[in-house]
Motif scaffolding. Structure first.
Motif, PDB file in Angstrom:
ATOM      1  N   ASN A  58       0.844  -1.210   0.000  1.00 46.29           N
ATOM      2  CA  ASN A  58       0.000   0.000   0.000  1.00 46.29           C
ATOM      3  C   ASN A  58       0.872   1.252   0.000  1.00 46.29           C
ATOM      4  OD1 ASN A  58      -2.759  -1.400   0.941  1.00 46.29           O
ATOM      5  ND2 ASN A  58      -1.068  -2.206   2.159  1.00 46.29           N
ATOM      6  N   PRO A  59       1.630   1.452  -1.071  1.00 44.67           N
ATOM      7  CA  PRO A  59       2.645   2.509  -1.058  1.00 44.67           C
ATOM      8  C   PRO A  59       2.090   3.921  -0.858  1.00 44.67           C
ATOM      9  CG  PRO A  59       2.352   1.603  -3.259  1.00 44.67           C
ATOM     10  CD  PRO A  59       1.564   0.742  -2.338  1.00 44.67           C
ATOM     11  N   ASP A  60       0.822   4.165  -1.216  1.00 44.58           N
ATOM     12  CA  ASP A  60       0.293   5.525  -1.092  1.00 44.58           C
ATOM     13  C   ASP A  60      -0.196   5.836   0.308  1.00 44.58           C
ATOM     14  OD1 ASP A  60       0.751   5.730  -3.759  1.00 44.58           O
ATOM     15  OD2 ASP A  60      -1.306   5.138  -4.315  1.00 44.58           O
ATOM     16  N   VAL A  61      -0.400   4.793   1.081  1.00 41.28           N
ATOM     17  CA  VAL A  61      -1.079   4.980   2.351  1.00 41.28           C
ATOM     18  C   VAL A  61      -0.162   4.770   3.546  1.00 41.28           C
ATOM     19  CG1 VAL A  61      -2.916   4.090   3.797  1.00 41.28           C
ATOM     20  CG2 VAL A  61      -3.272   4.234   1.340  1.00 41.28           C
ATOM     21  N   VAL A  62       0.679   3.749   3.456  1.00 44.57           N
ATOM     22  CA  VAL A  62       1.458   3.356   4.634  1.00 44.57           C
ATOM     23  C   VAL A  62       2.808   4.068   4.681  1.00 44.57           C
ATOM     24  CG1 VAL A  62       2.607   1.426   5.779  1.00 44.57           C
ATOM     25  CG2 VAL A  62       0.344   1.104   4.775  1.00 44.57           C
ATOM     26  N   HIS A  63       3.111   4.613   5.861  1.00 52.08           N
ATOM     27  CA  HIS A  63       4.431   5.175   6.112  1.00 52.08           C
ATOM     28  C   HIS A  63       5.013   4.482   7.329  1.00 52.08           C
ATOM     29  CE1 HIS A  63       3.607   8.668   3.512  1.00 52.08           C
ATOM     30  NE2 HIS A  63       2.379   8.576   4.002  1.00 52.08           N
ATOM     31  N   GLY A  64       6.324   4.343   7.351  1.00 44.56           N
ATOM     32  CA  GLY A  64       6.960   3.735   8.516  1.00 44.56           C
ATOM     33  C   GLY A  64       8.107   4.592   8.996  1.00 44.56           C
ATOM     34  N   ILE A  65       8.246   4.687  10.308  1.00 47.17           N
ATOM     35  CA  ILE A  65       9.400   5.370  10.894  1.00 47.17           C
ATOM     36  C   ILE A  65      10.049   4.351  11.815  1.00 47.17           C
ATOM     37  CG2 ILE A  65      10.190   7.272  12.347  1.00 47.17           C
ATOM     38  CD1 ILE A  65       7.536   8.704  11.662  1.00 47.17           C
ATOM     39  N   LYS A  66      11.346   4.161  11.644  1.00 48.28           N
ATOM     40  CA  LYS A  66      12.020   3.148  12.458  1.00 48.28           C
ATOM     41  C   LYS A  66      13.036   3.810  13.377  1.00 48.28           C
ATOM     42  CE  LYS A  66      14.639  -1.114  12.063  1.00 48.28           C
ATOM     43  NZ  LYS A  66      15.691  -1.795  11.312  1.00 48.28           N
ATOM     44  N   PHE A  67      12.773   3.748  14.675  1.00 47.55           N
ATOM     45  CA  PHE A  67      13.737   4.272  15.647  1.00 47.55           C
ATOM     46  C   PHE A  67      14.904   3.300  15.772  1.00 47.55           C
ATOM     47  CE2 PHE A  67      10.685   6.928  18.552  1.00 47.55           C
ATOM     48  CZ  PHE A  67      10.583   7.861  17.541  1.00 47.55           C
ATOM     49  N   ARG A  68      16.064   3.856  16.030  1.00 47.25           N
ATOM     50  CA  ARG A  68      17.232   3.012  16.189  1.00 47.25           C
ATOM     51  C   ARG A  68      17.177   2.206  17.497  1.00 47.25           C
ATOM     52  NH1 ARG A  68      21.580   2.907  13.171  1.00 47.25           N
ATOM     53  NH2 ARG A  68      21.186   4.865  12.100  1.00 47.25           N
ATOM     54  N   ARG A  69      16.467   2.737  18.468  1.00 46.20           N
ATOM     55  CA  ARG A  69      16.304   2.018  19.732  1.00 46.20           C
ATOM     56  C   ARG A  69      14.934   2.338  20.312  1.00 46.20           C
ATOM     57  NH1 ARG A  69      18.404   6.235  24.140  1.00 46.20           N
ATOM     58  NH2 ARG A  69      16.383   5.596  24.955  1.00 46.20           N
ATOM     59  N   ASN A  70      14.612   1.728  21.431  1.00 45.26           N
ATOM     60  CA  ASN A  70      13.335   1.965  22.088  1.00 45.26           C
ATOM     61  C   ASN A  70      13.393   3.262  22.886  1.00 45.26           C
ATOM     62  OD1 ASN A  70      11.746   1.150  24.987  1.00 45.26           O
ATOM     63  ND2 ASN A  70      10.609   0.938  23.088  1.00 45.26           N
ATOM     64  N   ILE A 316      16.636   8.272  14.142  1.00 44.22           N
ATOM     65  CA  ILE A 316      15.753   7.525  13.251  1.00 44.22           C
ATOM     66  C   ILE A 316      16.630   6.786  12.244  1.00 44.22           C
ATOM     67  CG2 ILE A 316      14.030   7.757  11.433  1.00 44.22           C
ATOM     68  CD1 ILE A 316      12.889  10.111  13.091  1.00 44.22           C
ATOM     69  N   GLU A 317      16.434   5.465  12.195  1.00 48.44           N
ATOM     70  CA  GLU A 317      17.296   4.645  11.352  1.00 48.44           C
ATOM     71  C   GLU A 317      16.811   4.655   9.911  1.00 48.44           C
ATOM     72  OE1 GLU A 317      17.852   0.830  13.156  1.00 48.44           O
ATOM     73  OE2 GLU A 317      18.486  -0.051  11.254  1.00 48.44           O
ATOM     74  N   LYS A 318      15.477   4.627   9.753  1.00 42.35           N
ATOM     75  CA  LYS A 318      14.920   4.490   8.398  1.00 42.35           C
ATOM     76  C   LYS A 318      13.525   5.071   8.349  1.00 42.35           C
ATOM     77  CE  LYS A 318      16.316   0.340   6.306  1.00 42.35           C
ATOM     78  NZ  LYS A 318      15.970  -1.085   6.205  1.00 42.35           N
ATOM     79  N   GLU A 319      13.166   5.594   7.203  1.00 44.53           N
ATOM     80  CA  GLU A 319      11.780   6.038   6.999  1.00 44.53           C
ATOM     81  C   GLU A 319      11.286   5.570   5.646  1.00 44.53           C
ATOM     82  OE1 GLU A 319      10.162   9.955   7.972  1.00 44.53           O
ATOM     83  OE2 GLU A 319      12.082  10.425   8.887  1.00 44.53           O
ATOM     84  N   ILE A 320      10.054   5.081   5.609  1.00 47.36           N
ATOM     85  CA  ILE A 320       9.510   4.676   4.305  1.00 47.36           C
ATOM     86  C   ILE A 320       8.140   5.307   4.109  1.00 47.36           C
ATOM     87  CG2 ILE A 320      10.762   2.519   3.994  1.00 47.36           C
ATOM     88  CD1 ILE A 320       8.390   1.055   5.278  1.00 47.36           C
TER      89      ILE A 320
END
Ligand code: UDP
Ligand code: MG
Length: 320
Positions: A58-70, A316-320
């Protein structure tokens, strides 16, 4: 865009696919334009892979943010809030305890009834959660109501909430302040705060990340800080200076008492004890030292509040 959903999550891999398809179903049925931000708060399971998978589908709808740690739920919300674009922002927990079916009504309350913030109020809590969570929660909410002056909220810490976009762009959720978002909103000048009873289910997968009593100790300390910031955040000298002056006055009166008695004894030729035998001597000593310390603390507070460091600085390690 109508709605942005922000979902903070820490090790919730099993719930995510079901949660997303449920949200998608509700959004499509109601013809909302929407986006979903999954904020992966340093999960150690496969949550991120699941989010990547959902994003590919669902490329138009879903975004992800990945923290490097908790970092915690508040930082996760903060980073989601910084990116959202929808007119109405919905936050919900990732564990399927909050129901996406509530979204349309929450949206309506913001857009039509004119609320700035609507907080969920978990019904049937006793069925879904153990007593060790529900009883302290009642106490917590009663105190939060009193301190914040938001008397119509029963459940400050419900993960399911809806906001007008300006609200999330104008509050700073840090530390563990997610428990007091309505209070933060009120302090930021958004006073139309409402509540909606929402369905609440038992956790289906995994276990709660907020257990034990220390969350209440921390919770109360946070509430105290918020009250303090609300009352004196921009004028720390008003509180430290006030208490400092009070201390000084007490000290000054005690000094007069000590001096006057001494003089009285001397002028009347009465045998007199040493001043250090008088309790007033010690009162004068302590209060004057404390008073000075408080003044210094007040000045330091003023200095710091004028050069407040960046609090919300997360890796933030990664964002999509
Ligand atoms: N959560 C998070 N970071 C943390 C702890 C929790 O993002 O450090 C998320 C968690 O994955 C869930 C939400 O915050 O989506 C609420 O947590 P939980 O369900 O464990 O709390 P409870 O419902 O038991 O109060
Ligand atoms: Mg939960």
């Amino acid at each position: 865009m109508d709605i942005s959903v922000v979902i903070p999550l820490f090790n919730e891999e099993e719930s995510l696919p079901e949660l997303f398809s449920w949200i998608k179903r509700v959004m499509d049925e109601n013809r909302f334009t929407y986006e979903v931000y999954f904020v992966n708060d340093g999960s150690t399971d496969h949550s991120w892979q699941v989010i990547e998978q959902l994003q590919t589908e669902n490329p138009d709808v879903v975004h992800g943010i990945k923290f490097r740690r908790n970092y915690g739920k508040s930082p996760a919300l903060f980073c989601g809030f910084a990116r959202v674009q929808g007119d109405v922002v919905i936050t919900m927990d990732a564990d399927l305890q909050d129901s996406p079916d509530e979204i349309p009504e929450l949206y309506r309350m913001i857009t039509e009834d004119g609320y700035d913030l609507v907080s969920g109020y978990k019904m049937n809590r006793s069925k879904g959660d153990p007593l060790s969570k529900t009883i302290p929660t009642k106490l917590f909410n009663a105190t939060a109501r009193k301190v914040s002056g938001i008397h119509n909220l029963h459940d400050f810490n419900c993960g399911l909430k809806a906001y007008r976009r300006e609200v999330v762009k104008n509050i700073e959720v840090y530390g563990e302040m997610h428990r007091y978002i309505p209070y933060l909103a009120k302090n930021a000048g958004f006073s139309k705060i409402g509540e909606k009873r929402v369905h609440h289910q038992k956790r289906k997968f995994g276990k709660s990340k907020f257990m034990g009593w220390n969350r209440f100790v921390n919770g109360y300390l946070d509430l105290l800080s918020l009250w303090f910031l609300d009352s004196f955040g921009l004028k720390p000298m008003h509180v430290f200076g006030f208490v400092g002056t009070l201390m000084f006055i007490i000290g000054f009166l005690a000094v007069i008492a000590v001096g006057a008695t001494k003089l009285y004894y001397i002028s009347n030729g009465i045998a007199h004890p040493l001043v250090t035998n008088s309790p007033y001597f010690y009162i004068a000593l302590t209060t004057m030292i404390l008073g000075t310390q408080l003044f210094v603390a007040g000045f330091l507070g003023e200095l710091i509040s004028r050069n407040a460091p960046e609090r919300n600085n997360y890796h933030i390690e990664k964002e999509i």
